[in-house]
Motif scaffolding. Structure first.
Motif, mmCIF file in Angstrom:
data_model
loop_
_atom_site.group_PDB
_atom_site.id
_atom_site.type_symbol
_atom_site.label_atom_id
_atom_site.label_comp_id
_atom_site.label_asym_id
_atom_site.label_seq_id
_atom_site.Cartn_x
_atom_site.Cartn_y
_atom_site.Cartn_z
ATOM 1 N N GLY A 168 11.134 1.144 2.397
ATOM 2 C CA GLY A 168 10.327 -0.052 2.583
ATOM 3 C C GLY A 168 8.925 0.141 2.051
ATOM 4 O O GLY A 168 8.560 1.225 1.578
ATOM 5 N N VAL A 169 8.123 -0.911 2.114
ATOM 6 C CA VAL A 169 6.745 -0.891 1.629
ATOM 7 C C VAL A 169 5.862 -1.628 2.626
ATOM 8 O O VAL A 169 6.243 -2.699 3.128
ATOM 9 C CB VAL A 169 6.619 -1.563 0.245
ATOM 10 N N THR A 170 4.708 -1.061 2.932
ATOM 11 C CA THR A 170 3.761 -1.723 3.826
ATOM 12 C C THR A 170 2.403 -1.846 3.139
ATOM 13 O O THR A 170 2.058 -1.034 2.272
ATOM 14 C CB THR A 170 3.591 -0.949 5.146
ATOM 15 N N LEU A 171 1.645 -2.831 3.543
ATOM 16 C CA LEU A 171 0.275 -3.013 3.057
ATOM 17 C C LEU A 171 -0.585 -3.369 4.258
ATOM 18 O O LEU A 171 -0.346 -4.382 4.927
ATOM 19 C CB LEU A 171 0.207 -4.131 2.007
ATOM 20 N N THR A 172 -1.552 -2.521 4.550
ATOM 21 C CA THR A 172 -2.386 -2.698 5.733
ATOM 22 C C THR A 172 -3.864 -2.550 5.378
ATOM 23 O O THR A 172 -4.218 -2.070 4.296
ATOM 24 C CB THR A 172 -2.028 -1.660 6.815
ATOM 25 N N GLN A 173 -4.716 -2.947 6.316
ATOM 26 C CA GLN A 173 -6.147 -2.771 6.155
ATOM 27 C C GLN A 173 -6.506 -1.324 6.451
ATOM 28 O O GLN A 173 -6.042 -0.747 7.446
ATOM 29 C CB GLN A 173 -6.905 -3.687 7.120
ATOM 30 N N GLY A 174 -7.320 -0.732 5.602
ATOM 31 C CA GLY A 174 -7.766 0.630 5.823
ATOM 32 C C GLY A 174 -9.172 0.669 6.392
ATOM 33 O O GLY A 174 -9.726 -0.365 6.799
ATOM 34 N N LYS A 175 -9.767 1.831 6.420
ATOM 35 C CA LYS A 175 -11.116 1.997 6.939
ATOM 36 C C LYS A 175 -12.149 1.618 5.878
ATOM 37 O O LYS A 175 -11.907 1.727 4.688
ATOM 38 C CB LYS A 175 -11.333 3.448 7.368
ATOM 39 N N ASP A 180 -11.150 -4.933 -3.176
ATOM 40 C CA ASP A 180 -11.017 -5.951 -4.224
ATOM 41 C C ASP A 180 -9.695 -5.849 -4.986
ATOM 42 O O ASP A 180 -9.404 -6.691 -5.849
ATOM 43 C CB ASP A 180 -12.204 -5.883 -5.193
ATOM 44 N N ARG A 181 -8.888 -4.829 -4.672
ATOM 45 C CA ARG A 181 -7.575 -4.702 -5.314
ATOM 46 C C ARG A 181 -6.433 -5.081 -4.359
ATOM 47 O O ARG A 181 -5.262 -4.838 -4.666
ATOM 48 C CB ARG A 181 -7.361 -3.279 -5.829
ATOM 49 N N GLN A 182 -6.786 -5.651 -3.227
ATOM 50 C CA GLN A 182 -5.751 -5.974 -2.249
ATOM 51 C C GLN A 182 -4.765 -7.006 -2.776
ATOM 52 O O GLN A 182 -3.551 -6.882 -2.562
ATOM 53 C CB GLN A 182 -6.373 -6.478 -0.948
ATOM 54 N N THR A 183 -5.254 -8.008 -3.475
ATOM 55 C CA THR A 183 -4.351 -9.024 -4.023
ATOM 56 C C THR A 183 -3.375 -8.410 -5.021
ATOM 57 O O THR A 183 -2.178 -8.719 -5.024
ATOM 58 C CB THR A 183 -5.158 -10.139 -4.719
ATOM 59 N N LEU A 184 -3.893 -7.502 -5.843
ATOM 60 C CA LEU A 184 -3.032 -6.807 -6.799
ATOM 61 C C LEU A 184 -2.012 -5.937 -6.064
ATOM 62 O O LEU A 184 -0.839 -5.873 -6.444
ATOM 63 C CB LEU A 184 -3.892 -5.951 -7.736
ATOM 64 N N ALA A 185 -2.471 -5.285 -4.985
ATOM 65 C CA ALA A 185 -1.565 -4.445 -4.197
ATOM 66 C C ALA A 185 -0.473 -5.287 -3.547
ATOM 67 O O ALA A 185 0.687 -4.860 -3.457
ATOM 68 C CB ALA A 185 -2.362 -3.691 -3.130
ATOM 69 N N GLU A 186 -0.820 -6.493 -3.110
ATOM 70 C CA GLU A 186 0.187 -7.395 -2.521
ATOM 71 C C GLU A 186 1.262 -7.745 -3.548
ATOM 72 O O GLU A 186 2.459 -7.815 -3.220
ATOM 73 C CB GLU A 186 -0.490 -8.663 -2.013
ATOM 74 N N TYR A 187 0.838 -7.948 -4.790
ATOM 75 C CA TYR A 187 1.797 -8.267 -5.854
ATOM 76 C C TYR A 187 2.785 -7.119 -6.048
ATOM 77 O O TYR A 187 4.004 -7.341 -6.095
ATOM 78 C CB TYR A 187 1.041 -8.548 -7.151
ATOM 79 N N TYR A 188 2.250 -5.875 -6.134
ATOM 80 C CA TYR A 188 3.130 -4.731 -6.365
ATOM 81 C C TYR A 188 4.001 -4.445 -5.145
ATOM 82 O O TYR A 188 5.154 -4.001 -5.280
ATOM 83 C CB TYR A 188 2.312 -3.496 -6.743
ATOM 84 N N ALA A 189 3.468 -4.674 -3.965
ATOM 85 C CA ALA A 189 4.271 -4.478 -2.760
ATOM 86 C C ALA A 189 5.473 -5.427 -2.776
ATOM 87 O O ALA A 189 6.612 -5.029 -2.472
ATOM 88 C CB ALA A 189 3.417 -4.717 -1.515
ATOM 89 N N ASP A 190 5.237 -6.686 -3.151
ATOM 90 C CA ASP A 190 6.344 -7.651 -3.223
ATOM 91 C C ASP A 190 7.337 -7.264 -4.313
ATOM 92 O O ASP A 190 8.563 -7.404 -4.141
ATOM 93 C CB ASP A 190 5.788 -9.053 -3.504
ATOM 94 N N GLU A 191 6.827 -6.788 -5.463
ATOM 95 C CA GLU A 191 7.714 -6.371 -6.547
ATOM 96 C C GLU A 191 8.599 -5.198 -6.122
ATOM 97 O O GLU A 191 9.802 -5.171 -6.415
ATOM 98 C CB GLU A 191 6.880 -5.971 -7.765
ATOM 99 N N MET A 246 8.825 -2.086 -14.157
ATOM 100 C CA MET A 246 7.588 -2.860 -14.263
ATOM 101 C C MET A 246 6.644 -2.264 -15.295
ATOM 102 O O MET A 246 6.006 -2.971 -16.052
ATOM 103 C CB MET A 246 6.912 -2.928 -12.889
ATOM 104 N N GLY A 247 6.518 -0.934 -15.289
ATOM 105 C CA GLY A 247 5.693 -0.271 -16.284
ATOM 106 C C GLY A 247 4.203 -0.447 -16.089
ATOM 107 O O GLY A 247 3.430 -0.208 -17.012
ATOM 108 N N ASP A 248 3.760 -0.905 -14.902
ATOM 109 C CA ASP A 248 2.349 -1.128 -14.640
ATOM 110 C C ASP A 248 1.755 0.035 -13.852
ATOM 111 O O ASP A 248 2.483 0.853 -13.275
ATOM 112 C CB ASP A 248 2.151 -2.431 -13.862
ATOM 113 N N ARG A 253 9.448 -4.378 -3.017
ATOM 114 C CA ARG A 253 10.406 -4.835 -2.001
ATOM 115 C C ARG A 253 11.607 -5.516 -2.651
ATOM 116 O O ARG A 253 12.741 -5.379 -2.179
ATOM 117 C CB ARG A 253 9.722 -5.792 -1.027
ATOM 118 N N ALA A 254 11.359 -6.249 -3.721
ATOM 119 C CA ALA A 254 12.443 -6.944 -4.409
ATOM 120 C C ALA A 254 13.403 -5.968 -5.096
ATOM 121 O O ALA A 254 14.585 -6.287 -5.282
ATOM 122 C CB ALA A 254 11.862 -7.920 -5.438
#
Length: 282
Positions: free
Chosen positions: A48-55, A94-105, A1-3, A107-108
């Motif tokens: 695996g990869v997880t994405l959760t809500q933090g404090k 505010d980076r959660q959407t970006l984190a979701e993208y990388y988490a999916d990448e 990915m290189g990101d 996992r793939a």
């Protein structure tokens, strides 16, 4: 990915076959992260990869390491606090959407099913390493572990045994108990069959014990991981010629042995035997 994805205390750089984790340096960055500097984690080491809500409105992206893939996590044996987990990236909300993208990448790209790895896939911390325990100083040069007992903290059993030197070929692994818990210690597990190691680390010449300010996580855990990786990679036990001891050091040991003898902590026979052993090392 290189990101690149930047969070609090660390930056993750996504590559085609690995994730490069670079830890920041700063007073708020956990000391373990600062000690690690950076780590390259091959994708085959991730289960695996997880994405959760933090404090406090944060998001937490975490790579789940495969059992047996990382010597640091194997040595830690589940004792690390959540805030010191090197596989955890805390991000602003505010980076959660970006984190979701990388988490999916990620996992793939992950093809492993989470089965234990047959060998370590993440590089261990590099030697030489050392740290000060409550009862002595531990050092590792990549080939052997040495324990040099302190005047004030070591038990009489360790003083009787003398300073210790363990080639990695004589070890099967390590037992690390966090200094943040009661009775923390680092014990070397000996390869030689039938070795009856004392149950209490403060009586075991193959162990050092921790105390307040002695053997902190950021020093003792990387040390344990490096020794564990070297021991796993070692072949059969090989004879190692004994190193010549410094005469001044021998004199110091004999003087302290005499103090233990005068205090009644060492018998006449033990004093004579150990003194002879020390003199034979000259």
């Amino acid at each position: 990915m290189g990101d690149v994805l930047a969070g609090f205390h660390a930056v993750w750089e996504f590559e085609s076959d690995s994730v490069l984790i670079r830890f920041e340096r700063g007073i708020r960055t956990p000391k373990l992260f600062q000690a690690l500097g950076e780590r390259r984690v091959p994708l085959e080491a991730i289960a695996g990869v997880t994405l959760t809500q933090g404090k406090r409105g944060t998001a937490v992206l975490r790579a789940v390491p495969r059992p047996g893939a990382d010597p640091l996590m194997e040595a830690a044996a589940g004792q690390l606090r959540e805030t010191s987990d090197p596989y955890r990236l805390v991000l602003p909300a505010d980076r959660q959407t970006l984190a979701e993208y990388y988490a999916d990448e990620l996992r793939a790209l992950i093809t492993e099913d989470g089965a234990p790895a047959e060998r370590f896939l993440v590089a261990p911390p590099e030697a030489p390493l050392q740290f000060k325990a409550y009862d002595g100083k531990a050092s590792f040069d990549g080939r052997a572990v040495s324990f040099r007992w302190s005047w004030t903290g070591a038990s009489s059993a360790k003083w009787k045994a003398g300073d210790q030197h363990f080639p990695v070929a004589a070890l099967t692994g390590v037992e690390w108990r966090s200094p943040e818990a009661l009775e923390g210690h680092l014990r070397l597990l000996l390869r030689e069959a039938g070795t009856g190691q004392p149950a209490q680390p403060d009586q075991d010449p193959a162990a050092v014990v921790f105390g307040l300010g002695y053997g902190p996580v950021h020093e003792s855990l990387p040390f344990a991981a490096a020794v564990l990786a070297a021991a796993r990679a070692a072949g059969p036990v090989a004879a190692v010629p004994a190193a010549r001891r410094d005469p001044a050091d021998i004199a110091e040991r004999i003087r302290h042995l005499g103090e233990l003898h005068e205090a009644g902590l060492v018998t006449d026979e033990e004093f004579s035997t150990k003194k002879a052993e020390l003199l034979a090392e000259l």
